[in-house]
Write a protein that holds these residues in place. Structure first.
Motif, PDB file in Angstrom:
ATOM      1  N   UNK A 156       0.792  -1.180  -0.061  1.00 40.06           N
ATOM      2  CA  UNK A 156      -0.039  -0.087   0.078  1.00 40.06           C
ATOM      3  C   UNK A 156       0.848   1.142  -0.095  1.00 40.06           C
ATOM      4  N   UNK A 157       0.280   2.299  -0.477  1.00 42.23           N
ATOM      5  CA  UNK A 157       1.206   3.546  -0.623  1.00 42.23           C
ATOM      6  C   UNK A 157       1.393   4.159   0.742  1.00 42.23           C
ATOM      7  N   UNK A 158       0.310   4.041   1.525  1.00 44.14           N
ATOM      8  CA  UNK A 158       0.674   4.907   2.985  1.00 44.14           C
ATOM      9  C   UNK A 158       1.975   4.545   3.496  1.00 44.14           C
ATOM     10  N   UNK A 159       1.961   2.976   3.597  1.00 41.08           N
ATOM     11  CA  UNK A 159       3.390   2.512   4.251  1.00 41.08           C
ATOM     12  C   UNK A 159       4.681   2.883   3.528  1.00 41.08           C
ATOM     13  N   UNK A 160       4.496   2.901   2.016  1.00 46.50           N
ATOM     14  CA  UNK A 160       5.495   3.269   1.115  1.00 46.50           C
ATOM     15  C   UNK A 160       5.880   4.518   1.423  1.00 46.50           C
ATOM     16  N   UNK A 161       4.946   5.703   1.627  1.00 45.68           N
ATOM     17  CA  UNK A 161       5.186   6.996   2.027  1.00 45.68           C
ATOM     18  C   UNK A 161       5.857   6.980   3.228  1.00 45.68           C
ATOM     19  N   UNK A 162       5.521   6.050   4.361  1.00 44.62           N
ATOM     20  CA  UNK A 162       6.079   6.391   5.490  1.00 44.62           C
ATOM     21  C   UNK A 162       7.680   6.114   5.473  1.00 44.62           C
ATOM     22  N   UNK A 163       7.843   4.940   4.663  1.00 44.46           N
ATOM     23  CA  UNK A 163       9.332   4.587   4.453  1.00 44.46           C
ATOM     24  C   UNK A 163      10.229   5.566   3.896  1.00 44.46           C
ATOM     25  N   UNK A 164       9.391   5.948   2.829  1.00 45.16           N
ATOM     26  CA  UNK A 164       9.973   7.258   1.850  1.00 45.16           C
ATOM     27  C   UNK A 164      10.549   8.435   2.904  1.00 45.16           C
ATOM     28  N   UNK A 165       9.701   8.899   3.781  1.00 42.55           N
ATOM     29  CA  UNK A 165      10.102   9.781   4.639  1.00 42.55           C
ATOM     30  C   UNK A 165      11.124   9.760   5.499  1.00 42.55           C
ATOM     31  N   UNK A 166      11.299   8.127   5.731  1.00 37.71           N
ATOM     32  CA  UNK A 166      12.400   7.697   6.546  1.00 37.71           C
ATOM     33  C   UNK A 166      13.844   7.477   5.668  1.00 37.71           C
ATOM     34  N   UNK A 167      13.694   7.917   4.513  1.00 42.35           N
ATOM     35  CA  UNK A 167      14.846   7.791   3.744  1.00 42.35           C
ATOM     36  C   UNK A 167      15.235   6.913   2.985  1.00 42.35           C
ATOM     37  N   UNK A 168      14.060   5.651   2.856  1.00 42.73           N
ATOM     38  CA  UNK A 168      14.118   4.658   1.907  1.00 42.73           C
ATOM     39  C   UNK A 168      13.780   4.901   0.648  1.00 42.73           C
ATOM     40  N   UNK A 169      14.571   4.683  -0.636  1.00 45.97           N
ATOM     41  CA  UNK A 169      14.324   5.007  -1.953  1.00 45.97           C
ATOM     42  C   UNK A 169      13.463   4.261  -2.856  1.00 45.97           C
ATOM     43  N   UNK A 170      13.820   2.993  -2.567  1.00 48.72           N
ATOM     44  CA  UNK A 170      12.961   1.942  -3.407  1.00 48.72           C
ATOM     45  C   UNK A 170      11.968   0.976  -2.601  1.00 48.72           C
TER      46      UNK A 170
END
Length: 293
Positions: free
Chosen positions: A113-127
């Motif tokens: 899901x995109x919400x968890x993707x966005x959480x990790x993106x905000x933690x600096x995870x690129x992929x």
């Protein structure tokens, strides 16, 4: 689009590269599951010649943390493309040490899901490597709502489950026999076949048919996906290379291919590995027993 290859150990990397491979995924020995494993020294050597992603996708034990920190420090001084992680200790170490490493979220069944993707993106995870249990429609929906670079797997035997337990070894102990193979085949009454692989990291169960995402590839190219995984593990060597050549051709001509030409190429892939498309066009249905909630 770049093709990330999980290589078959029988084929030289240069041959893959000549036929369309852009990067390779290798597991670090003793720190990876469901991926060909090589030593840290070999990874450093390969990174000087090839584009390499390093898989560190197993659960990390407390006693491994100090060694893992040293490994990540060494990898941050190489030219590797990224680190595939499962255990959150890796994310924590990279953040705490401010290491210059691109991170790839690879919690096998969790990237849904995109919400968890966005959480990790905000933690600096690129992929993020999308779960094999979601549909193409759901993958496209996630892409609309996140800037994380999504990496779907479109070729290879899909992983169904992994256990740290030695399930095969325990079974043979129970029947007082000695296991003599690394990979076993299990056939159910439904005629479905599963591949069971056991090593130091535990036991993995894969579906017994290779996933054919050729039709999906056209849609991913149209939607501007940057990466896709082609897993050559267990594929016949010659068929794997033929498929890579075909995918290279599709990548070069997809915008010009007529519907008839697309259908021809899809059928060509089916003649090589069959028409199993996993969950790309089949939603997972969960049934709740009456009275259980």
């Amino acid at each position: 689009m770049k093709y990330l290859i999980v290589p078959n150990e029988n084929i030289d990397l240069e041959i893959y590269q000549e036929n369309g491979a852009d990067a390779f995924i290798f597991g670090l020995k003793n720190y990876s599951v469901n991926c060909p494993e090589i030593s840290l020294e070999k990874i450093i050597e390969f990174s000087k010649k090839y584009s390499i992603f390093v898989s560190l996708n197993k659960n990390i034990r407390n006693e491994e943390l100090s060694i893992l920190e040293e490994i990540l420090e060494q990898l941050s001084n190489t030219s590797i493309c990224g680190i595939l992680f499962y255990d959150l200790s890796i994310l924590s170490i990279v953040q705490r040490r401010n290491l210059h490493l691109s991170l790839v979220w690879h919690q096998t069944h969790m990237v849904t899901n995109y919400q968890t993707c966005n959480y990790y993106l905000n933690q600096g995870v690129e992929y993020g490597i999308t779960a094999n249990e979601i549909t193409l429609e759901e993958i496209l929906e996630i892409k609309k709502h996140t800037k994380m670079k999504l990496i779907p797997q479109i070729l290879g035997y899909p992983i169904m489950s992994h256990s740290r337990r030695k399930l095969v070894e325990n079974y043979f102990k129970d029947i007082e026999e000695i296991p003599n193979k690394e990979v076993y085949t299990l056939t159910e009454k439904s005629d479905d076949t599963f591949l069971i692989r056991e090593n130091h990291a535990g036991t993995s169960i894969l579906f017994g048919k290779p996933m054919n995402g050729t039709k999906v590839l056209y849609k991913l190219l149209e939607e501007g996906f940057e990466f896709a995984i082609l897993d050559m593990t267990f594929l016949n060597d010659s068929k794997g290379l033929e498929l890579l050549k075909l995918y290279q051709e599709i990548r070069n001509t997809f915008s010009k291919d007529t519907p008839l030409e697309r259908e021809k190429k899809i059928n060509q892939s089916i003649s090589l590995i069959g028409d199993f498309t996993n969950f790309f066009y089949k939603k997972t249905i969960y049934k709740v027993k009456r009275g259980s909630v």
